[in-house]
Design a protein around this motif. Sequence first.
Motif, PDB file in Angstrom:
ATOM      1  N   SER A 156      -0.996  10.614  14.473  1.00  0.00           N
ATOM      2  CA  SER A 156      -0.077  10.282  13.384  1.00  0.00           C
ATOM      3  C   SER A 156       0.334   8.824  13.487  1.00  0.00           C
ATOM      4  CB  SER A 156       1.172  11.173  13.443  1.00  0.00           C
ATOM      5  OG  SER A 156       1.888  10.946  14.641  1.00  0.00           O
ATOM      6  N   SER A 157       0.638   8.227  12.336  1.00  0.00           N
ATOM      7  CA  SER A 157       1.134   6.855  12.308  1.00  0.00           C
ATOM      8  C   SER A 157       2.064   6.677  11.115  1.00  0.00           C
ATOM      9  CB  SER A 157      -0.021   5.848  12.215  1.00  0.00           C
ATOM     10  OG  SER A 157      -0.667   5.929  10.965  1.00  0.00           O
ATOM     11  N   TYR A 158       3.028   5.789  11.304  1.00  0.00           N
ATOM     12  CA  TYR A 158       3.997   5.476  10.254  1.00  0.00           C
ATOM     13  C   TYR A 158       4.128   3.962  10.199  1.00  0.00           C
ATOM     14  CZ  TYR A 158       8.453   5.235   7.733  1.00  0.00           C
ATOM     15  OH  TYR A 158       9.444   4.950   6.826  1.00  0.00           O
ATOM     16  N   MET A 159       3.919   3.372   9.003  1.00  0.00           N
ATOM     17  CA  MET A 159       3.950   1.925   8.847  1.00  0.00           C
ATOM     18  C   MET A 159       4.988   1.528   7.805  1.00  0.00           C
ATOM     19  SD  MET A 159      -0.033   0.672   9.022  1.00  0.00           S
ATOM     20  CE  MET A 159      -0.647   1.832   7.795  1.00  0.00           C
ATOM     21  N   VAL A 160       5.681   0.440   8.110  1.00  0.00           N
ATOM     22  CA  VAL A 160       6.631  -0.159   7.173  1.00  0.00           C
ATOM     23  C   VAL A 160       6.270  -1.634   7.034  1.00  0.00           C
ATOM     24  CG1 VAL A 160       9.041  -0.666   6.657  1.00  0.00           C
ATOM     25  CG2 VAL A 160       8.447   1.439   7.881  1.00  0.00           C
ATOM     26  N   ASN A 161       5.956  -2.063   5.803  1.00  0.00           N
ATOM     27  CA  ASN A 161       5.551  -3.448   5.560  1.00  0.00           C
ATOM     28  C   ASN A 161       6.546  -4.121   4.620  1.00  0.00           C
ATOM     29  OD1 ASN A 161       3.070  -5.448   5.811  1.00  0.00           O
ATOM     30  ND2 ASN A 161       3.825  -5.588   3.710  1.00  0.00           N
ATOM     31  N   ASN A 162       7.021  -5.305   4.998  1.00  0.00           N
ATOM     32  CA  ASN A 162       7.892  -6.113   4.147  1.00  0.00           C
ATOM     33  C   ASN A 162       7.278  -7.488   3.993  1.00  0.00           C
ATOM     34  OD1 ASN A 162      10.414  -4.390   3.699  1.00  0.00           O
ATOM     35  ND2 ASN A 162      10.190  -4.301   5.932  1.00  0.00           N
ATOM     36  N   GLN A 163       7.506  -8.095   2.824  1.00  0.00           N
ATOM     37  CA  GLN A 163       6.913  -9.395   2.556  1.00  0.00           C
ATOM     38  C   GLN A 163       7.969 -10.396   2.115  1.00  0.00           C
ATOM     39  OE1 GLN A 163       6.156 -11.098  -0.684  1.00  0.00           O
ATOM     40  NE2 GLN A 163       7.738  -9.785  -1.611  1.00  0.00           N
ATOM     41  N   GLY A 164       7.650 -11.677   2.285  1.00  0.00           N
ATOM     42  CA  GLY A 164       8.525 -12.761   1.868  1.00  0.00           C
ATOM     43  C   GLY A 164       7.696 -13.981   1.522  1.00  0.00           C
ATOM     44  N   GLY A 165       8.359 -15.072   1.163  1.00  0.00           N
ATOM     45  CA  GLY A 165       7.656 -16.293   0.804  1.00  0.00           C
ATOM     46  C   GLY A 165       7.590 -16.502  -0.695  1.00  0.00           C
ATOM     47  N   PHE A 166       7.174 -17.721  -1.091  1.00  0.00           N
ATOM     48  CA  PHE A 166       7.146 -18.030  -2.524  1.00  0.00           C
ATOM     49  C   PHE A 166       5.837 -17.607  -3.186  1.00  0.00           C
ATOM     50  CE2 PHE A 166       6.013 -22.007  -0.270  1.00  0.00           C
ATOM     51  CZ  PHE A 166       4.739 -22.234  -0.763  1.00  0.00           C
ATOM     52  N   GLU A 167       4.892 -17.083  -2.402  1.00  0.00           N
ATOM     53  CA  GLU A 167       3.678 -16.509  -2.972  1.00  0.00           C
ATOM     54  C   GLU A 167       3.746 -14.996  -2.896  1.00  0.00           C
ATOM     55  OE1 GLU A 167       0.296 -18.046  -0.964  1.00  0.00           O
ATOM     56  OE2 GLU A 167       0.356 -19.984  -1.967  1.00  0.00           O
ATOM     57  N   PHE A 168       2.810 -14.346  -3.567  1.00  0.00           N
ATOM     58  CA  PHE A 168       2.727 -12.892  -3.490  1.00  0.00           C
ATOM     59  C   PHE A 168       1.274 -12.483  -3.286  1.00  0.00           C
ATOM     60  CE2 PHE A 168       1.646  -8.890  -5.617  1.00  0.00           C
ATOM     61  CZ  PHE A 168       2.412  -8.027  -4.860  1.00  0.00           C
ATOM     62  N   LEU A 169       1.082 -11.537  -2.359  1.00  0.00           N
ATOM     63  CA  LEU A 169      -0.247 -10.967  -2.161  1.00  0.00           C
ATOM     64  C   LEU A 169      -0.159  -9.472  -1.900  1.00  0.00           C
ATOM     65  CD1 LEU A 169      -3.228 -11.749  -2.048  1.00  0.00           C
ATOM     66  CD2 LEU A 169      -2.994 -12.034   0.416  1.00  0.00           C
ATOM     67  N   LEU A 170       0.753  -9.068  -1.001  1.00  0.00           N
ATOM     68  CA  LEU A 170       0.891  -7.661  -0.625  1.00  0.00           C
ATOM     69  C   LEU A 170       2.347  -7.246  -0.782  1.00  0.00           C
ATOM     70  CD1 LEU A 170      -0.352  -5.082   0.673  1.00  0.00           C
ATOM     71  CD2 LEU A 170       0.215  -6.063   2.898  1.00  0.00           C
ATOM     72  N   PRO A 171       2.651  -6.170  -1.533  1.00  0.00           N
ATOM     73  CA  PRO A 171       4.046  -5.769  -1.750  1.00  0.00           C
ATOM     74  C   PRO A 171       4.627  -5.026  -0.552  1.00  0.00           C
ATOM     75  CG  PRO A 171       2.588  -4.241  -2.849  1.00  0.00           C
ATOM     76  CD  PRO A 171       1.705  -5.328  -2.280  1.00  0.00           C
ATOM     77  N   ASN A 172       5.911  -4.730  -0.631  1.00  0.00           N
ATOM     78  CA  ASN A 172       6.556  -3.882   0.363  1.00  0.00           C
ATOM     79  C   ASN A 172       6.032  -2.459   0.216  1.00  0.00           C
ATOM     80  OD1 ASN A 172       8.091  -6.125   1.006  1.00  0.00           O
ATOM     81  ND2 ASN A 172       9.864  -5.458  -0.181  1.00  0.00           N
ATOM     82  N   PHE A 173       5.804  -1.789   1.341  1.00  0.00           N
ATOM     83  CA  PHE A 173       5.327  -0.417   1.270  1.00  0.00           C
ATOM     84  C   PHE A 173       5.652   0.323   2.561  1.00  0.00           C
ATOM     85  CE2 PHE A 173       1.695  -2.510   3.330  1.00  0.00           C
ATOM     86  CZ  PHE A 173       1.358  -1.601   4.328  1.00  0.00           C
ATOM     87  N   THR A 174       5.600   1.649   2.464  1.00  0.00           N
ATOM     88  CA  THR A 174       5.614   2.516   3.650  1.00  0.00           C
ATOM     89  C   THR A 174       4.388   3.410   3.570  1.00  0.00           C
ATOM     90  OG1 THR A 174       6.956   4.207   2.558  1.00  0.00           O
ATOM     91  CG2 THR A 174       8.127   2.517   3.824  1.00  0.00           C
ATOM     92  N   SER A 175       3.862   3.761   4.724  1.00  0.00           N
ATOM     93  CA  SER A 175       2.646   4.580   4.772  1.00  0.00           C
ATOM     94  C   SER A 175       2.764   5.572   5.921  1.00  0.00           C
ATOM     95  CB  SER A 175       1.407   3.698   4.958  1.00  0.00           C
ATOM     96  OG  SER A 175       0.235   4.485   5.071  1.00  0.00           O
ATOM     97  N   LEU A 176       2.522   6.831   5.628  1.00  0.00           N
ATOM     98  CA  LEU A 176       2.538   7.886   6.636  1.00  0.00           C
ATOM     99  C   LEU A 176       1.181   8.570   6.636  1.00  0.00           C
ATOM    100  CD1 LEU A 176       4.093   9.640   8.696  1.00  0.00           C
ATOM    101  CD2 LEU A 176       4.763  11.116   6.785  1.00  0.00           C
ATOM    102  N   GLN A 177       0.522   8.623   7.807  1.00  0.00           N
ATOM    103  CA  GLN A 177      -0.784   9.254   7.920  1.00  0.00           C
ATOM    104  C   GLN A 177      -0.810  10.165   9.138  1.00  0.00           C
ATOM    105  OE1 GLN A 177      -4.269   6.666   7.369  1.00  0.00           O
ATOM    106  NE2 GLN A 177      -2.914   5.036   6.654  1.00  0.00           N
ATOM    107  N   GLY A 178      -1.548  11.260   9.029  1.00  0.00           N
ATOM    108  CA  GLY A 178      -1.672  12.178  10.148  1.00  0.00           C
ATOM    109  C   GLY A 178      -2.948  12.983  10.040  1.00  0.00           C
ATOM    110  N   GLY A 179      -3.419  13.472  11.178  1.00  0.00           N
ATOM    111  CA  GLY A 179      -4.646  14.261  11.195  1.00  0.00           C
ATOM    112  C   GLY A 179      -4.695  15.168  12.405  1.00  0.00           C
ATOM    113  N   ILE A 180      -5.507  16.208  12.295  1.00  0.00           N
ATOM    114  CA  ILE A 180      -5.739  17.132  13.395  1.00  0.00           C
ATOM    115  C   ILE A 180      -7.233  17.403  13.468  1.00  0.00           C
ATOM    116  CG2 ILE A 180      -5.298  19.119  11.878  1.00  0.00           C
ATOM    117  CD1 ILE A 180      -4.205  20.574  14.385  1.00  0.00           C
ATOM    118  N   PHE A 181      -7.782  17.460  14.686  1.00  0.00           N
ATOM    119  CA  PHE A 181      -9.222  17.685  14.812  1.00  0.00           C
ATOM    120  C   PHE A 181      -9.516  18.643  15.960  1.00  0.00           C
ATOM    121  CE2 PHE A 181      -8.465  14.121  17.691  1.00  0.00           C
ATOM    122  CZ  PHE A 181      -9.232  14.436  18.797  1.00  0.00           C
ATOM    123  N   TYR A 182     -10.687  19.261  15.858  1.00  0.00           N
ATOM    124  CA  TYR A 182     -11.202  20.148  16.907  1.00  0.00           C
ATOM    125  C   TYR A 182     -12.638  19.735  17.185  1.00  0.00           C
ATOM    126  CZ  TYR A 182     -12.970  24.312  19.263  1.00  0.00           C
ATOM    127  OH  TYR A 182     -13.551  25.177  20.160  1.00  0.00           O
TER     128      TYR A 182
END
Length: 790
Positions: free
Chosen positions: A447-473
């Motif tokens: 599992s992973s949880y990501m929080v991204n924040n951006q700043g500056g006078f340019e824009f490329l990638l917005p603020n976001f949160t991402s939650l991912q998880g997996g199970i394997f056998y």
Amino acid sequence: MKILPFLLVVLIAIGPYVGFAQQSQNYIVFGTVKGEKGDPLMAHIHIHELGKGAIADIDGNFSIPNLRPGTYHFHFTHLGYRSQTENIRVQSEDVRLSITMLESAITLQSLTIEANPFKNGPVEQSQSIEVIDRDYIEKNNTGTFANALEKLPGISTINTGVGISKPVIRGMSFNRIMVNDRGIKQEGQQWGADHGLEIDPFDVDRVEVIKGPASLIYGSDGMAGVINIAPGALPELGEIRGHVVSSYRSNNAMYGNTAMVEGNEKDVVFKARFTAQDFQDYRVPTDQFNYAGFVLPVYENRLKNTAGKERHFSLMGGVRKDWGKSTLTVSQFSQQAGIFTGAVGIPTAYSLRHNGDNRGIDYPRQDNKHLKIISNTTIQHNRNWLEIDLGYQNNRRLEESLPHAHGVGPTSEGNLALGLYLDTYTANLRYNKHVDDKNQTILGIQSSYMVNNQGGFEFLLPNFTSLQGGIFYFHEYRWKDNFIVNAGLRADGGRHIIQEHLQPIYERLTPTGQFDQRNPDIARTFYNLSGSSGMSWILNTHHNLKLNLGSSFRMPTPIELSTNGIHHGNFRHEIGNADLVSERSYQVDANYSYSKRNFLLGLSPFWGYYQDFIYLAPTGSFSRLPGSSTAWEYRQHNAVFTGGEIKADWIVFPNLSVSFAAEYIYNFNLETRLPLPLTPPLSFLGGVEYKIPNLGQVAQNLFVFLEYRYAAQQNRVDRNERTTDGYQLLEGGLGWRTLLWKQPLKFQLSGQNLTNTFYFNHLSRYRLLNLPEQGRNISLSLKIPIGIKH
């Protein structure tokens, strides 16, 4: 999620009590290690799960006491012999072993492979895996970790100058390959071509490169391959050791120094390292370049503002007991590097003129820091093993430049053009069960949880949160002693929540108070089911045939879903697509190896069909944003990738060896009927090395090597992608060990691009500016190993 760093420390604290709660009778594993001719070997014996081992004595005898009932994975290594691995089951009595090792003059055959989740030997896993150690990395260190891997077949790099590079496996990079550091996936805005890999090249002891589908074990982003960075073996009881390494590179006057100390006091282990590197603007074999139809100067053959400095550290502490081991590692990568003045905005002859300070870091520039806290714990449960990897990462990426160069005036952000702040929390658990001599299983949760924040006078990638998880056998079945099969299934889910971004509008360098919506609110959820199967057929001691079939996946990233801005790293305006779906691949990998004492041959063909392959394509129109050129957008089409690698090592005479490696990649977009962009060309690498074991105390283990690389022209390119001419490079060097007042010293002198060839790397960012790669470079390094306590 802020509680996770606290949990890392708690895990270290409770680990011993988990072990003590399972106390039981302990036993001894002992025996002898001999060569195939019956001669005793002073081999090194290492137990993977416990991080401990022993060295056989002069008669080949060894003994490892205090082992609980359970199944252990033993390594047997000795220089001049093939590595050997054995799964040893300790039940209700001491275990005696008799190990016979086969001779091999191929150095890398003495390395074991751990990337196979069942920890079997190198011929028993079904995938193609390359393994290198500390000595290999030191010999091929060119300033970055990714560039040290380039000599492995199937591995390339995307470069921005000489201090920023990222790895490519079989023509794929960015979020299609995964870099794992101590079991934790490296997260550092890897979607950018100009975003280097934040890994200290001196702090890498062992690397295992998996080529081919690896999503089953490692998750999304592992569809093209995985680079596993594993720590070195823990010191033996009562040992404290260290080293100091100093290096110099002539092309950009780079000075690098690193110091390390590690030890084991009563099974409390520790390790510390500090690294510093400083470099000037680098040289190229030209005095001009073409951009937008203009011929511009390169003064004194130096690219202005490509200097940089790096400061890295890592600290590790932990315990090693009979119940397992547990360590906590804290590290930080810190780099400040200039970006060639002509790479951002519109270059002019005046702006390219040097001011006399070749070490100055001016605008535009990058300022990157990557902090990691990683906990690795292995706990014995009954006769099985539980592995727990927890991690926290803080990636801070600042891209700074003057605002007026981008069509805006003074801003509240000052000179911060783009600020990206990414926090990532990761938790991985694997339960390894050794059912019997024929069956092994693994159940894993990630599992992973990501929080991204951006700043500056340019824009490329917005603020976001991402939650991912997996199970394997995953299950492995030893059908016969020489025929092993495996198969597994994996289920994954993920959700991206992306915030709307409103970009201020400027008129005549003054904010108007109005805003441009660059992206709306986006919420996307993805589910995936994948699987793989493989087999390894050991025909005899010389022949091994492997086959791996896999279905991999990759979720679209927030950058692919929502970007809408100028990406200076690629000289274009990039536009995301909120409707993208997950990529799906169906891949076949084969591997044949022929191995004798003085000869090794490996063939690795591959083929893959990629459904809904995500890529950037030109729209055919110019961007409406100032300071940019054409607009590109993310699209999806089906594609095919195929190709293969070949490698051979031949010990012609006892001290003379010859090596050869080649790779070729062919891909095809089934919709546009064109190749995909950034595909490495056909390439060959040949080398010869001569060793003189002993010339007295002045020079011991002397080696001299010469390497020749040929890269073919790349005419198979995507629409609007430039072709690249072929080139030839020559590299050579020598190294030796000497004693100075009983203190061992290890020297190495090498030269890259010895003929000062003018050439273009097809994967280089600066190729778009018609700028060649760096010219001739001479490298010198000195390593001083220090034995503090034995």
